[in-house]
Scaffold this motif. Structure first.
Motif, mmCIF file in Angstrom:
data_model
loop_
_atom_site.group_PDB
_atom_site.id
_atom_site.type_symbol
_atom_site.label_atom_id
_atom_site.label_comp_id
_atom_site.label_asym_id
_atom_site.label_seq_id
_atom_site.Cartn_x
_atom_site.Cartn_y
_atom_site.Cartn_z
ATOM 1 N N VAL A 36 1.002 -1.411 0.566
ATOM 2 C CA VAL A 36 -0.142 0.064 0.145
ATOM 3 C C VAL A 36 1.125 1.787 -0.053
ATOM 4 C CG1 VAL A 36 -1.695 1.353 1.247
ATOM 5 C CG2 VAL A 36 -1.707 -1.379 0.911
ATOM 6 N N SER A 37 0.890 2.138 -0.799
ATOM 7 C CA SER A 37 1.606 3.114 -1.213
ATOM 8 C C SER A 37 1.962 4.421 0.330
ATOM 9 C CB SER A 37 0.968 3.877 -2.154
ATOM 10 O OG SER A 37 -0.404 4.751 -1.768
ATOM 11 N N ILE A 38 0.744 4.498 1.309
ATOM 12 C CA ILE A 38 0.984 5.039 1.834
ATOM 13 C C ILE A 38 2.043 4.265 3.221
ATOM 14 C CG2 ILE A 38 -1.221 4.099 3.680
ATOM 15 C CD1 ILE A 38 -2.093 6.942 3.993
ATOM 16 N N PHE A 39 2.314 3.204 3.497
ATOM 17 C CA PHE A 39 2.591 2.750 4.073
ATOM 18 C C PHE A 39 4.139 2.380 3.733
ATOM 19 C CE2 PHE A 39 -1.285 0.170 5.738
ATOM 20 C CZ PHE A 39 -1.409 1.706 6.524
ATOM 21 N N LYS A 40 4.621 2.543 1.523
ATOM 22 C CA LYS A 40 5.833 2.210 1.630
ATOM 23 C C LYS A 40 6.295 3.447 1.956
ATOM 24 C CE LYS A 40 4.371 -0.211 -2.808
ATOM 25 N NZ LYS A 40 4.862 -0.295 -4.229
ATOM 26 N N ASP A 41 5.488 4.370 1.544
ATOM 27 C CA ASP A 41 6.800 5.781 2.682
ATOM 28 C C ASP A 41 6.806 5.805 3.588
ATOM 29 O OD1 ASP A 41 6.140 6.949 0.412
ATOM 30 O OD2 ASP A 41 4.434 8.391 0.827
ATOM 31 N N SER A 42 5.924 5.064 4.939
ATOM 32 C CA SER A 42 6.235 4.806 6.095
ATOM 33 C C SER A 42 7.209 4.246 6.462
ATOM 34 C CB SER A 42 4.663 3.873 7.064
ATOM 35 O OG SER A 42 5.533 3.933 8.196
ATOM 36 N N ILE A 43 7.440 3.340 5.241
ATOM 37 C CA ILE A 43 8.547 2.199 5.609
ATOM 38 C C ILE A 43 10.169 2.739 5.036
ATOM 39 C CG2 ILE A 43 9.400 -0.326 4.806
ATOM 40 C CD1 ILE A 43 6.831 -0.882 4.862
ATOM 41 N N SER A 44 10.167 3.819 4.156
ATOM 42 C CA SER A 44 11.138 3.795 3.714
ATOM 43 C C SER A 44 11.838 5.206 5.071
ATOM 44 C CB SER A 44 10.871 4.780 2.707
ATOM 45 O OG SER A 44 10.109 6.368 2.278
ATOM 46 N N THR A 45 10.750 6.003 5.601
ATOM 47 C CA THR A 45 11.183 7.054 6.770
ATOM 48 C C THR A 45 11.139 5.948 7.851
ATOM 49 O OG1 THR A 45 9.200 7.266 6.790
ATOM 50 C CG2 THR A 45 10.039 8.503 5.333
ATOM 51 N N ALA A 46 10.914 5.123 7.614
ATOM 52 C CA ALA A 46 10.942 4.090 9.509
ATOM 53 C C ALA A 46 10.525 5.366 9.828
ATOM 54 C CB ALA A 46 12.456 4.204 10.143
ATOM 55 N N SER A 47 9.303 5.718 10.059
ATOM 56 C CA SER A 47 8.273 6.246 10.780
ATOM 57 C C SER A 47 6.768 4.987 10.954
ATOM 58 C CB SER A 47 8.450 7.722 10.117
ATOM 59 O OG SER A 47 7.743 8.106 9.325
ATOM 60 N N PRO A 48 6.103 5.941 12.282
ATOM 61 C CA PRO A 48 5.009 5.108 12.405
ATOM 62 C C PRO A 48 3.816 6.454 10.933
ATOM 63 C CG PRO A 48 5.373 6.474 13.596
ATOM 64 C CD PRO A 48 6.665 6.365 13.640
ATOM 65 N N LYS A 49 2.695 5.363 10.868
ATOM 66 C CA LYS A 49 1.834 6.149 9.481
ATOM 67 C C LYS A 49 0.177 6.043 11.065
ATOM 68 C CE LYS A 49 0.423 8.176 6.772
ATOM 69 N NZ LYS A 49 0.661 10.003 6.492
ATOM 70 N N TYR A 50 -0.373 7.269 10.981
ATOM 71 C CA TYR A 50 -1.473 7.054 11.296
ATOM 72 C C TYR A 50 -2.621 7.386 10.179
ATOM 73 C CZ TYR A 50 -5.999 8.710 14.171
ATOM 74 O OH TYR A 50 -7.275 8.445 14.464
ATOM 75 N N VAL A 51 -3.521 6.130 9.594
ATOM 76 C CA VAL A 51 -4.700 6.262 9.414
ATOM 77 C C VAL A 51 -5.936 7.038 10.008
ATOM 78 C CG1 VAL A 51 -2.901 5.800 7.418
ATOM 79 C CG2 VAL A 51 -4.677 4.399 8.701
ATOM 80 N N THR A 52 -6.495 7.129 9.880
ATOM 81 C CA THR A 52 -8.902 7.116 10.450
ATOM 82 C C THR A 52 -9.676 7.639 9.384
ATOM 83 O OG1 THR A 52 -9.965 7.728 12.006
ATOM 84 C CG2 THR A 52 -7.990 9.436 11.129
ATOM 85 N N VAL A 53 -10.812 7.341 9.305
ATOM 86 C CA VAL A 53 -11.916 8.086 8.620
ATOM 87 C C VAL A 53 -12.905 8.872 9.683
ATOM 88 C CG1 VAL A 53 -12.060 5.815 7.111
ATOM 89 C CG2 VAL A 53 -13.329 5.893 9.148
ATOM 90 N N ASN A 54 -13.333 9.658 8.760
ATOM 91 C CA ASN A 54 -14.081 11.007 9.083
ATOM 92 C C ASN A 54 -15.795 9.998 9.167
ATOM 93 O OD1 ASN A 54 -12.191 12.820 9.360
ATOM 94 N ND2 ASN A 54 -12.725 12.887 7.033
ATOM 95 N N ASN A 55 -16.178 8.572 8.531
ATOM 96 C CA ASN A 55 -17.239 8.335 8.869
ATOM 97 C C ASN A 55 -17.494 7.022 8.065
ATOM 98 O OD1 ASN A 55 -17.930 8.085 6.020
ATOM 99 N ND2 ASN A 55 -18.330 10.764 5.829
ATOM 100 N N ASP A 56 -18.898 6.752 8.356
ATOM 101 C CA ASP A 56 -19.001 4.728 8.282
ATOM 102 C C ASP A 56 -18.712 4.673 6.846
ATOM 103 O OD1 ASP A 56 -19.105 4.096 10.819
ATOM 104 O OD2 ASP A 56 -20.920 4.414 11.137
ATOM 105 N N LYS A 57 -18.828 5.389 6.049
ATOM 106 C CA LYS A 57 -19.320 5.345 4.890
ATOM 107 C C LYS A 57 -17.579 5.244 4.414
ATOM 108 C CE LYS A 57 -23.783 8.207 3.747
ATOM 109 N NZ LYS A 57 -24.272 8.865 3.140
#
Length: 382
Positions: free
Chosen positions: A108-129
């Motif tokens: 997943v691209s958003i986690f590829k960046d996390s791996i390359s920078t060796a830093s955690p990545k926080y993801v969330t949604v705003n609603n149930d949809k």
């Protein structure tokens, strides 16, 4: 004038209350920090206890994940490790139908960046949809997540991901706490990797069908350490080199096969019998003191040394087809090969105590046999 005095008094009281409230808040914060530190120490202690348990590497990692879920009240926790060929879920409480997606998060691209920078990545949604970037067919399970890449000596080895069913659930979480937990996970993975290596090195010996010596350091030790004390015996077939040279290597192999078969059939399945190395074998009498095994070993030694070991005609013919020898010499060699030989064994016994280094005991026994007189055929206690 009185009004001014009242105002001053009220202001003073408000200032005092503000200072008091700030003091209380600071104490609460300090208490929370101390409480968190205590929790972290308890978790670390649980980790260390788990490492010291006599269970498989996979079981240890699963238990560690369960500790994280319980102590930090995490909804979902998943540890994924690259085993050299593919990404494998080592521990998770996520339903199995989601495992395929969970072990492909490095794509997943958003986690590829996390791996390359060796830093955690926080993801969330705003609603149930909405759904998280790595979710394909699911909506209701996870609404927020933190992805932690795992590195050992600057080498990426996998990831740990925690998830919640509530949007923005980790907004105000101090990620430094989870960074400490992540470091502890890495420490555990580094510690158990040696055990995993030993577990994977265990093989069945070709001639005897016995486990190799590595068994004693992994699964075997788990069985042995169920007892406070055990007797460890190592023996060597002392005339194996003579048989190989004077008769044939095939007869030497037959001797190893028949000696191990006889002993295996005449010892309890509660004991552990392995081919240690070459003509050396080890027997662990679990839960038995070394003084109690001497008579048994005397009987074993006496009966084994009465075995008449020889090759059958087919084995001799097959062997000679591979050799280029003068006809006269072949007849002499064949005559020797048909003559039965008797094995000679040299035994040494020592005590092993739970919690000590079994490798040190085995090395001591091996050194004794390697340095003993080539003609020695006895039972010795050391």
């Amino acid at each position: 004038m009185v009004l001014v005095a009242l105002v001053i008094i009220l202001v003073f009281i408000i200032v005092v209350l503000v200072i008091y409230n700030l003091s209380i808040y600071k104490k609460i914060q300090n208490f929370s920090n101390i409480n968190q530190q205590v929790t972290n120490l308890r978790v670390l202690q649980d980790f260390m206890d788990t490492i010291g348990e006599y269970s498989s590497v996979d079981d240890k990692i699963k238990k560690i994940n369960d500790i994280l879920i319980e102590k930090y009240e995490i909804k979902y926790s998943t540890i994924v490790v690259f085993d050299g060929t593919e990404y494998v879920i080592k521990a998770t409480n996520v339903d199995a139908k989601h495992w395929d997606a969970m072990k492909r998060l490095q794509e997943v691209s958003i986690f590829k960046d996390s791996i390359s920078t060796a830093s955690p990545k926080y993801v969330t949604v705003n609603n149930d949809k909405e759904r998280l970037p790595y979710q394909q067919m699911e909506f209701g399970r996870a609404k927020s997540a933190i992805f932690f890449p795992l590195f050992i000596d600057n080498v990426y080895i996998g990831y740990w991901i925690i998830e919640s069913g509530t949007p923005h659930d980790f907004d105000n979480v101090d990620t430094t706490i989870f960074e400490i937990v992540k470091d502890n996970i890495i420490t555990v993975l580094k510690t158990v990797v040696h055990q995993k290596t030993l577990e994977s090195l265990v093989r069945k010996d070709l001639f005897t069908g016995l486990n190799s010596a590595e068994y004693l350091y992994g699964e075997g030790k788990k069985i042995i350490d169920q007892h406070t004390q055990s007797a460890i015996c190592m023996f060597r077939i002392v005339n194996i080199e003579e048989v190989n040279k004077k008769y044939s290597r095939e007869l030497g192999n037959e001797m190893i096969t028949q000696v191990s078969k006889y002993i295996y059939e005449n010892i309890s399945r509660d004991y552990i019998f392995v081919r240690y190395m070459g003509p050396k074998f080890a027997i662990v009498f679990c839960g038995v003191e070394k003084e109690s095994v001497t008579d048994f070993l005397n009987d074993i030694k006496e009966n084994v040394e009465k075995l008449d070991i020889k090759l059958n005609d087919t084995e001799i013919e097959n062997e000679e087809e591979l050799e280029e020898k003068p006809k006269k010499k072949k007849k002499t060699t064949a005559k020797l090969k048909k003559k039965p030989v008797n094995p000679k064994l040299n035994f040494v016994v020592s005590s092993y105590y739970k919690g000590t280094g079994i490798d040190e005991v085995l090395k001591k026994l091996e050194n004794y046999l390697d340095n003993a007189d080539k003609q020695e055929s006895d039972i010795n206690n050391i």
